[in-house]
Design an enzyme around this catalytic site. Structure first.
Site, PDB file in Angstrom:
ATOM      1  N   ILE A  61       0.844  -1.201   0.000  1.00 20.26           N
ATOM      2  CA  ILE A  61       0.000   0.000   0.000  1.00 20.26           C
ATOM      3  C   ILE A  61       0.878   1.250   0.000  1.00 20.26           C
ATOM      4  CG2 ILE A  61      -1.679   1.358   1.342  1.00 20.26           C
ATOM      5  CD1 ILE A  61      -2.573  -1.354   2.571  1.00 20.26           C
ATOM      6  N   HIS A  98       0.374   4.437   1.435  1.00 15.60           N
ATOM      7  CA  HIS A  98      -0.557   5.054   2.380  1.00 15.60           C
ATOM      8  C   HIS A  98      -0.711   6.542   2.082  1.00 15.60           C
ATOM      9  CE1 HIS A  98      -0.856   1.600   5.094  1.00 15.60           C
ATOM     10  NE2 HIS A  98       0.405   1.374   4.800  1.00 15.60           N
ATOM     11  N   SER A 148       6.027   0.037   8.637  1.00 14.69           N
ATOM     12  CA  SER A 148       4.956   0.733   7.927  1.00 14.69           C
ATOM     13  C   SER A 148       4.867   2.163   8.457  1.00 14.69           C
ATOM     14  CB  SER A 148       3.629   0.009   8.167  1.00 14.69           C
ATOM     15  OG  SER A 148       2.584   0.713   7.558  1.00 14.69           O
TER      16      SER A 148
END
Lengths: 419, 120, 475
Positions: C48, C50, C335
């Site tokens: 992803i 983000h 992350s």
């Protein structure tokens, strides 16, 4: 460039070859077979063991020999065989888009289409075996291709998960190539393979078969170093405390085959959740008029002879469709009831049935002294006896046309002992 | 009592031999002769491959032209390690004659060339 | 061999740094311990980009994520990386979660990220397969999905094309400092450099300790995933988060750029830095959480399970010159590391400059890359291409429609993978429903032929992951 063929067959494995030959024999003038591999024969090319053809040729052949008989027949005809040709899509209107290195992207319009793409193996992912993801985990068929066709050795100490026929055959192959096969592990309380393969491929080489067991962990960082197997209860859940470590560098998976129907679905044919193939009529026609399916794309077979016979029916019907089109005809449904995993065909039309309606199915457990009961509208119309029925072996019954009423058919097992 | 699973055909009849050699459970004559030979001198077809040069694939599938005694199976298949066949080959061509003096040959089970397209 | 800057680690951070540095005329090398880039955390994560509403304002994560998201959008275009701006949702199911969504909204505004709160009905209108128990959601339109492997590969390939040297299978064995220069022994070679970028991911603390540094500690935190067949790929069209907890951003359900669907990860401290095994109970947890968001996921369509490790050094990233002069850490990139990497790389240039490195832009820098992807082309374009090169007409991977020509192309790129998985990471061959059952022997054969090596030299993945032991009929 668009080209027209009376019958286009997708796949040059045993199903496609038989269907194409029969379509030509029945009178289809222009027949084409589209094959994605560089040679015809399909999976038979890697099935170098013998045991093929007992029913159809009344002699025992190896896979390549069985295929070659049909390939030689094909070369005597004017059937066009396009190799290295991948079909990208089929429309309801029977327009095929395919690609190959010689011609690029080609468009084909067909009077009738026969789907004969075969099946694929269930991969590890679908089993959810926890643990690491090292090299050395192969589906049995992938290993078979490596060993028999590419001449590569896939490992030295092998464990086989699942007792499907390809797994059993590969157990023997690996031993003959000098590997050690430490065990064959089967989740069910019975083998999924043919009994003669248990005898010839496991018993002959003293390879233990662990029934009601499964792999509960795979170990090894880069390459498989071993597995943990556990016994399972009657709900197929691992029983804690029964874990056993087995060292091996290779795991072969023989845990089921899935008909390859992405193209069929693309063409909009109705699917049967149980066969995982298209819903077919008595002549192997799918729910889309003029699109037929045969071989492992329709139901997973254990004997190629039955693939051939089924495909002959499909090829003949496809040629007839291409020549005459089709009139709407009333049909009745066939249902798999108690004791059956599936039934094929799922639909039949009275006026297309010759003398017999051949019905295929698999039972869902091991049974002894069983009756196969055929009912129509609740009333019994036929009954067949079997001394022995196992899920690993497809059953066939022939229902005489005169017994059929034109109403729905339900097939179930009655009596007998469940082993 | 010994139990055999007949392997002559896919039906796989379970055949029982009692202590006097009397057989029960066979579905056909071939099953009886199978069990008789299993008791006396079990034989098997061997299928394997040999090295192949000048063809699309590096291996040629082969089989024994007839069943050979089960006990010589491993020795027979080991002989194939030393064989390299040059294309073209026809299905049925003898690859190794008279395997271990059994009178049985290893023969090719696939033809090269004509049927195949281009791999590379 | 002597360089101005040596980057240790070929994950997304190292590859992004290599790319950014290749715009300047100082000499850079990248050392990667594995036989390919993107083999650690970059290999297995949520893929992803983000939006950047999540990190606490003022943290490095907040700073890099929002900027990284912008850069990733640009890079995906310039370097032809599979990328889709799907947007992302954070679902609220309870009063507490509704409050959490409001907090994330405020966070997003503070971080300068476009965000919006949408009603439960609006969520269901856009994503009918989401649980109808949803009360409201945070909508972040700039959230996106990417192929993390192709992201890393595109960055490092472009870097190499612009003069960076990339050394694979070159794990750092020794690192010392003498006369203002670092000396490194890696992969049997000796390297010297004035500056070190420590982008060693899960091993960043080990590398730092080798140089004599202290106080950095990396904890590997494992997350497990389900990957589903393409039949499930359309069940949601956006990245679906649940409200974050102390354990992380929670279980995500999201499409992949290749048309599949995944669910994961959980969050659990791993036993070791290579502990990527999956576990029945952890997967059961992921499953339970995934169906809370999307109840109709069909788990029979699961084609693979995997686990990835996050390199956690604390609450924030560790980026900057360390206590050792000219030794710059880019560590603890958990992350949103994938999203932040391009912005971290930009900042690393400024940090290097602060350490005294003179910066001169290369005039010849070429920041463009094009990849032929047959399955994205029209039939007319495919046909024309096949007429030029028939190998583009030979479909090798049936599930994803990848041709021999595309695989050969990969083997001619500046950083050549020697493993089947290296091919898979670059073009998705073998990533489909059959999981390589059909195409693996064929890709194997193409690799051996094109690279001119025996079959047994082609690996599945990392060193030691041999596929075949040799030939049959060898005695």
């Amino acid at each position: 460039m668009e080209k027209y063929y009376d019958v286009a067959v997708i796949g040059a494995g045993p199903a496609g070859l038989a269907a194409a030959l029969e379509a030509r024999k029945t009178g289809a003038e222009k027949v084409v077979v589209l094959e994605r591999d560089f040679e015809a024969g399909g999976i038979l090319n890697q099935c170098i063991h013998n045991g093929f053809g007992l029913h159809y040729f009344k002699e025992e052949l190896t896979g390549p020999e069985y295929a070659e008989r049909f390939i030689c027949e094909l070369h005597k005809t004017d059937i066009e065989l396009k190799l290295n040709t991948m079909v990208l899509g089929i429309s309801r209107a029977k327009h095929i888009t395919a690609v190959n290195p010689q011609e690029g992207v080609l468009g084909i319009d067909a009077g009738a289409v026969v789907l004969a793409m075969g099946c694929r193996e269930r991969p590890r992912g679908s089993l959810g075996i926890p643990g690491t993801r090292p090299a050395g985990i192969f589906t049995a068929g992938t290993a078979q291709r490596y060993v028999n066709m590419e001449g590569c050795m896939v490992g030295r100490k092998v464990l086989i998960l699942g007792s499907g026929d390809i797994g059993l055959i590969m157990a023997r192959r690996m031993v003959l190539e000098g590997a050690e096969v430490v065990a064959c592990v089967e989740l069910m309380p019975y083998s999924a393979g043919l009994r003669r393969n248990i005898v010839q491929c496991l018993d002959d080489f003293d390879i233990p078969l662990y029934l009601s067991s499964t792999i509960t962990e795979i170990r090894g960082k880069h390459r498989v170093e071993g597995v943990v197997i556990s016994r399972v209860d009657k709900d197929r859940k691992p029983i804690p405390g029964t874990e056993k470590e087995i060292g091996c560098d290779t795991v072969l998976l023989s845990v089921g085959l899935i008909p390859e129907n992405e193209l069929s679905q693309n063409a909009g044919v109705e699917m049967d959740m149980r066969t995982k193939g298209p819903v077919v009529y008595e002549n192997m026609e799918t729910s889309v008029p003029g699109i037929f399916a045969c071989g492992n794309v329709a139901q997973v077979h254990d004997l190629v002879d039955f693939v051939t016979m089924e495909s002959i029916r499909a090829g003949r019907a496809a040629a007839e469709f291409a020549a005459h089109g089709e009139k709407e005809a009333p049909f009745f449904e066939l249902y798999a009831s108690r004791g059956l995993n599936y039934i094929l065909p799922q639909r039949a039309r009275m006026d297309r049935i010759d003398q017999f309606l051949d019905v295929f199915f698999r039972v869902n457990d091991i049974y002894k002294n069983i009756s196969i009961v055929v009912k129509s509208n609740g009333g019994e119309i036929a009954r067949f006896k079997r001394d022995y029925a196992v899920p690993g072996e497809m059953e066939r019954i022939r229902i005489p046309k005169k017994l059929l009423t034109g109403n729905e058919i339900e097939v179930s097992l009655k009596g007998g002992e469940q082993e | 009592m010994r139990e055999f699973t007949c392997i002559v055909c896919p039906k796989g009849c379970r055949i029982f031999a009692d202590d006097n050699g009397k057989l029960t459970g066979a579905g056909c004559e071939r099953g009886i002769s199978y069990v008789e030979s299993e008791m006396e001198n079990p034989t098997r077809m061997i299928t394997s491959t040999v090295r192949l040069r000048g063809a699309q694939l590096p291996r040629l599938p082969v089989k024994t032209s007839a069943p050979v005694p089960k006990k010589i199976m491993m020795r027979a298949v080991a002989l194939l390690n030393d064989i390299t066949v040059e294309a073209p080959v026809r299905c049925g061509d003898v690859v190794l004659k008279n395997v271990l003096d059994t009178g049985v040959d290893f023969v090719a089970t696939k033809s090269t060339g004509e049927t195949a397209g281009n791999r590379e | 061999m002597q360089y101005d800057v040596i980057i240790i680690g070929g994950g997304i951070t190292g590859c992004a740094a290599a790319y950014e540095f290749s715009k300047y005329d100082f000499k850079t090398a990248l050392l990667e311990k594995e036989n390919d880039v993107a083999c650690g955390s970059t290999k297995a994560n949520s893929a992803i980009i983000h939006a950047g509403y999540d990190p606490e304002p003022g943290t490095l994560m907040a700073k890099y994520n929002a900027r990284g998201n912008e850069l990733a959008h640009e890079l995906a275009k310039k370097l032809d990386i599979p990328f889709r701006e799907t947007g992302s949702l954070v679902l609220a199911f309870s009063d507490e979660e509704v409050r959490e969504v409001r907090r994330l909204y405020e966070n997003g505004v503070a971080n300068g990220v476009p965000v919006e709160i949408i009603s439960g009905e609006e969520v269901l209108r856009r994503e009918p397969n989401i649980s109808d128990r949803v009360r409201c959601a945070l909508w972040a339109p700039t959230g996106a999905i990417i192929s993390p492997w192709e992201f890393a590969a595109a960055l490092v390939e472009t870097a190499v094309q612009n003069g960076v040297d990339c050394y694979l299978s070159s794990g750092v064995k020794r690192l010392s400092r003498k006369d203002g220069m670092f000396e490194i022994t890696a992969g049997g070679e000796k390297y010297r450099a004035k500056y070190i970028i420590n982008a060693a991911g899960l091993y960043a603390d080990k590398v730092y300790e080798m140089a004599g540094g202290t106080g950095l500690h990396i904890t590997p935190v494992r997350g497990e995933y389900f990957l589903f067949d393409k039949t499930m790929g359309g069940i949601v069209s956006t990245v679906v988060f649940q409200c974050p907890t102390k354990l992380g951003k929670g279980v995500v359900v999201a499409p992949t750029v290749h048309g599949n669907l995944y669910a994961g990860p959980d969050s659990r401290n791993a036993d070791a830095r290579d502990d990527t095994a999956t576990h029945t109970e952890d997967l059961a947890y992921v499953r339970q959480m995934a169906v809370k968001s999307v109840p109709t996921i069909d788990f029979s369509q699961n084609i693979r399970n995997f686990a990835g490790l996050r390199a956690v050094a604390g609450d924030d990233f560790v980026v900057g010159e360390s206590e050792i002069p000219n030794f710059i850490n880019a560590a603890g990139i958990k992350s949103p590391g994938l999203s932040s990497a391009p912005a971290i790389a930009e900042d690393l240039v400024r940090i290097l400059e602060g350490c005294g490195l003179a910066l001169h832009r290369k005039e010849a820098f070429r920041g463009e890359r094009r990849v032929l992807r047959i399955n994205e082309m029209s039939y007319e374009a495919q046909d024309a291409l096949i007429k030029e090169n028939p190998a583009y007409g030979r479909v090798v991977c049936r599930c994803q429609t990848i041709t021999e020509g595309e695989i050969v192309d990969i083997l001619k790129r500046p950083v050549v993978p020697r493993s089947i998985d290296g091919i898979k990471r670059r073009c998705a061959a073998g990533m489909g429903r059959c999981q390589g059952g059909f195409c693996e022997p064929r890709i194997h054969d193409i690799m051996a032929r094109t690279l001119g090596v025996p079959m047994k030299d082609i690996l599945q993945d990392t060193e030691g992951s041999y596929i075949v032991t040799g030939e049959t009929k060898e005695d």
